[in-house]
Design an enzyme around this catalytic site. Structure first.
Site, PDB file in Angstrom:
ATOM      1  N   GLU A 163      -2.833 -28.007  77.943  1.00 32.75           N
ATOM      2  CA  GLU A 163      -2.860 -29.443  78.261  1.00 32.75           C
ATOM      3  C   GLU A 163      -1.444 -29.968  78.080  1.00 32.75           C
ATOM      4  O   GLU A 163      -0.693 -29.477  77.241  1.00 32.75           O
ATOM      5  CB  GLU A 163      -3.849 -30.147  77.315  1.00 32.75           C
ATOM      6  CG  GLU A 163      -3.948 -31.665  77.402  1.00 32.75           C
ATOM      7  CD  GLU A 163      -4.298 -32.189  78.774  1.00 32.75           C
ATOM      8  OE1 GLU A 163      -3.386 -32.724  79.424  1.00 32.75           O
ATOM      9  OE2 GLU A 163      -5.454 -32.082  79.197  1.00 32.75           O
ATOM     10  N   ASP A 169      -8.255 -33.713  87.617  1.00 32.17           N
ATOM     11  CA  ASP A 169      -7.957 -35.017  88.243  1.00 32.17           C
ATOM     12  C   ASP A 169      -8.320 -34.953  89.733  1.00 32.17           C
ATOM     13  O   ASP A 169      -7.856 -34.064  90.438  1.00 32.17           O
ATOM     14  CB  ASP A 169      -6.468 -35.340  88.079  1.00 32.17           C
ATOM     15  CG  ASP A 169      -6.092 -35.502  86.619  1.00 32.17           C
ATOM     16  OD1 ASP A 169      -6.693 -36.354  85.934  1.00 32.17           O
ATOM     17  OD2 ASP A 169      -5.227 -34.743  86.129  1.00 32.17           O
ATOM     18  N   ASP A 223     -16.864 -34.687  89.018  1.00 35.78           N
ATOM     19  CA  ASP A 223     -17.789 -35.793  89.283  1.00 35.78           C
ATOM     20  C   ASP A 223     -17.366 -36.529  90.556  1.00 35.78           C
ATOM     21  O   ASP A 223     -17.816 -37.636  90.813  1.00 35.78           O
ATOM     22  CB  ASP A 223     -17.824 -36.780  88.106  1.00 35.78           C
ATOM     23  CG  ASP A 223     -16.520 -37.531  87.954  1.00 35.78           C
ATOM     24  OD1 ASP A 223     -15.470 -37.000  88.380  1.00 35.78           O
ATOM     25  OD2 ASP A 223     -16.526 -38.657  87.407  1.00 35.78           O
ATOM     26  N   PHE A 271     -14.460 -38.414  79.508  1.00 33.69           N
ATOM     27  CA  PHE A 271     -14.135 -38.554  80.933  1.00 33.69           C
ATOM     28  C   PHE A 271     -15.399 -38.445  81.781  1.00 33.69           C
ATOM     29  O   PHE A 271     -15.642 -39.256  82.676  1.00 33.69           O
ATOM     30  CB  PHE A 271     -13.122 -37.478  81.348  1.00 33.69           C
ATOM     31  CG  PHE A 271     -12.699 -37.639  82.768  1.00 33.69           C
ATOM     32  CD1 PHE A 271     -11.682 -38.511  83.106  1.00 33.69           C
ATOM     33  CD2 PHE A 271     -13.344 -36.962  83.789  1.00 33.69           C
ATOM     34  CE1 PHE A 271     -11.310 -38.696  84.425  1.00 33.69           C
ATOM     35  CE2 PHE A 271     -12.990 -37.144  85.116  1.00 33.69           C
ATOM     36  CZ  PHE A 271     -11.960 -38.006  85.420  1.00 33.69           C
ATOM     37  N   GLU A 272     -16.237 -37.443  81.466  1.00 32.95           N
ATOM     38  CA  GLU A 272     -17.472 -37.279  82.243  1.00 32.95           C
ATOM     39  C   GLU A 272     -18.387 -38.494  82.045  1.00 32.95           C
ATOM     40  O   GLU A 272     -18.991 -38.990  82.997  1.00 32.95           O
ATOM     41  CB  GLU A 272     -18.211 -36.004  81.817  1.00 32.95           C
ATOM     42  CG  GLU A 272     -19.488 -35.815  82.610  1.00 32.95           C
ATOM     43  CD  GLU A 272     -20.241 -34.536  82.277  1.00 32.95           C
ATOM     44  OE1 GLU A 272     -19.878 -33.858  81.307  1.00 32.95           O
ATOM     45  OE2 GLU A 272     -21.205 -34.233  83.000  1.00 32.95           O
ATOM     46  N   LYS A 283      -7.134 -40.184  97.035  1.00 31.83           N
ATOM     47  CA  LYS A 283      -6.578 -40.648  98.321  1.00 31.83           C
ATOM     48  C   LYS A 283      -6.068 -39.461  99.144  1.00 31.83           C
ATOM     49  O   LYS A 283      -5.536 -38.502  98.567  1.00 31.83           O
ATOM     50  CB  LYS A 283      -5.425 -41.621  98.064  1.00 31.83           C
ATOM     51  CG  LYS A 283      -5.891 -42.871  97.347  1.00 31.83           C
ATOM     52  CD  LYS A 283      -4.796 -43.899  97.209  1.00 31.83           C
ATOM     53  CE  LYS A 283      -5.329 -45.104  96.463  1.00 31.83           C
ATOM     54  NZ  LYS A 283      -4.416 -45.627  95.468  1.00 31.83           N
ATOM     55  N   ASP A 318       2.411 -27.091  81.492  1.00 30.13           N
ATOM     56  CA  ASP A 318       1.777 -27.162  82.802  1.00 30.13           C
ATOM     57  C   ASP A 318       1.069 -25.824  83.030  1.00 30.13           C
ATOM     58  O   ASP A 318       1.707 -24.759  82.998  1.00 30.13           O
ATOM     59  CB  ASP A 318       2.877 -27.391  83.843  1.00 30.13           C
ATOM     60  CG  ASP A 318       2.374 -27.297  85.273  1.00 30.13           C
ATOM     61  OD1 ASP A 318       1.178 -27.050  85.487  1.00 30.13           O
ATOM     62  OD2 ASP A 318       3.213 -27.467  86.182  1.00 30.13           O
TER      63      ASP A 318
HETATM   64  C1  LIG Z   1      -9.489 -35.920  84.229  1.00 25.93           C
HETATM   65  S1  LIG Z   1      -8.883 -35.177  82.798  1.00 25.93           S
HETATM   66  C2  LIG Z   1     -10.265 -34.216  82.196  1.00 25.93           C
HETATM   67  C3  LIG Z   1     -10.083 -33.768  80.787  1.00 25.93           C
HETATM   68  C4  LIG Z   1     -11.199 -32.892  80.183  1.00 25.93           C
HETATM   69  N1  LIG Z   1     -11.241 -31.586  80.786  1.00 25.93           N
HETATM   70  C5  LIG Z   1     -12.552 -33.573  80.244  1.00 25.93           C
HETATM   71  O1  LIG Z   1     -13.469 -33.013  80.841  1.00 25.93           O
HETATM   72  O2  LIG Z   1     -12.692 -34.660  79.682  1.00 25.93           O
HETATM   73  C6  LIG Z   1      -7.805 -33.925  83.464  1.00 25.93           C
HETATM   74  C7  LIG Z   1      -6.844 -33.359  82.451  1.00 25.93           C
HETATM   75  O3  LIG Z   1      -6.124 -32.288  83.012  1.00 25.93           O
HETATM   76  C8  LIG Z   1      -4.788 -32.339  82.541  1.00 25.93           C
HETATM   77  N2  LIG Z   1      -3.958 -31.624  83.526  1.00 25.93           N
HETATM   78  C9  LIG Z   1      -3.806 -31.934  84.825  1.00 25.93           C
HETATM   79  N3  LIG Z   1      -3.002 -31.032  85.431  1.00 25.93           N
HETATM   80  C10 LIG Z   1      -2.649 -30.139  84.477  1.00 25.93           C
HETATM   81  C11 LIG Z   1      -1.822 -28.993  84.475  1.00 25.93           C
HETATM   82  N4  LIG Z   1      -1.213 -28.575  85.585  1.00 25.93           N
HETATM   83  N5  LIG Z   1      -1.659 -28.324  83.317  1.00 25.93           N
HETATM   84  C12 LIG Z   1      -2.270 -28.736  82.182  1.00 25.93           C
HETATM   85  N6  LIG Z   1      -3.079 -29.816  82.124  1.00 25.93           N
HETATM   86  C13 LIG Z   1      -3.251 -30.509  83.249  1.00 25.93           C
HETATM   87  C14 LIG Z   1      -4.480 -33.819  82.435  1.00 25.93           C
HETATM   88  O4  LIG Z   1      -3.435 -34.089  81.521  1.00 25.93           O
HETATM   89  C15 LIG Z   1      -5.816 -34.364  81.964  1.00 25.93           C
HETATM   90  O5  LIG Z   1      -5.899 -34.451  80.554  1.00 25.93           O
END
Ligand SMILES: C[S@@+](CC[C@H](N)C(=O)[O-])C[C@H]1O[C@@H](n2cnc3c(N)ncnc32)[C@H](O)[C@@H]1O
Length: 218
Positions: free
Chosen positions: A79, A129, A165, A199-200, A133, A106
């Site tokens: 994360e 995420d 979702d 988030f869910e 769009k 990343d």
């Molecule tokens: C919408 S949130 C969902 C978080 C968690 N999995 C949940 O179900 O509540 C998406 C997460 O993915 C992380 N994220 C997005 N792209 C990423 C990447 N390339 N490497 C690591 N984390 C990433 C974001 O920082 C964010 O915390």
């Protein structure tokens, strides 16, 4: 090693609660790993039957719960969001978990440079995420290259579990995996182990329908 110029995540605020800041100060060193060479899972999570990498662990609610219920499995949470990692650290301390390691990086960069081919038993990608769009679709983590990369890093018989979702993203995920001959699988019922994250919960409140996918590497 060259870092990618176009990082695939979006940075959010790094503001932490006092408890999170303290946890980072006291425990980050014990539970996080700094990568300088390809990861040896036997070294970072010794004696574990399997290793699962979670991409984007968010606030870590699901991660901590899953790890608690399967102590024989090692989890690596990847994360970028520091307060999220700190929140997971607090859960690790509270639940006294010894089967989770954290990396602030990343995930694409980490996979490309530090995860060996055929080394993972599983990958969790829970609520990536959605980038709703049209012009944002290129930012979605699931892309053709991502599917290929995941296929390389999983052991034969290894799996990726994805939940979303956002229905248009579910269609997108389905199309990308269907186009790959490396995987079998598709939509599955919500598994018991997948606990509700914040988030869910927010998505469900808005009336979103959640889809779970499980793909297995042939
Ligand atoms: C919408 S949130 C969902 C978080 C968690 N999995 C949940 O179900 O509540 C998406 C997460 O993915 C992380 N994220 C997005 N792209 C990423 C990447 N390339 N490497 C690591 N984390 C990433 C974001 O920082 C964010 O915390």
């Amino acid at each position: 090693m060259q870092r990618p110029s176009n990082r695939s995540y979006s940075l959010r605020g790094d503001r932490m609660t006092r408890a999170q800041a303290l946890a980072m100060e006291q425990y980050w060193g014990n539970y996080s790993i700094q990568v300088e060479s390809p990861i040896d899972f036997n070294q970072i999570l010794p004696g574990k039957e399997k290793v699962i990498v979670e991409i984007g662990s968010g606030m870590g609610e699901a991660t901590a719960q899953i790890a608690q219920s399967t102590a024989q499995v090692g989890y690596l949470a990847v994360e970028m969001h520091k307060p999220g990692l700190a929140a997971l650290l607090l859960l690790i301390i509270e639940k006294q978990l010894s089967n989770i390691k954290l990396i602030r990086e990343d995930a694409i960069y980490l996979f490309e440079n530090y995860i060996l081919d055929n080394s993972l038993d599983g990958i969790h990608l829970l609520f990536p995420d959605p980038w709703p769009k049209n012009r944002q679709h290129k930012r979605r983590i699931v892309q053709g290259d991502f599917v290929e990369m995941v296929a390389k890093k999983l052991k034969p018989g290894g799996f990726i579990h994805i939940a979303t979702d956002w229905q248009p993203y579910a269609g997108w995920i389905n199309n990308h995996f269907a186009a790959s001959s490396a995987f079998s699988g598709g939509v599955v019922p919500r598994p018991d182990w997948r606990v509700l994250s914040k988030f869910e919960g927010q998505g469900l409140k808005k009336g979103h329908v959640v889809t779970d996918f499980r793909y297995v590497k042939r």
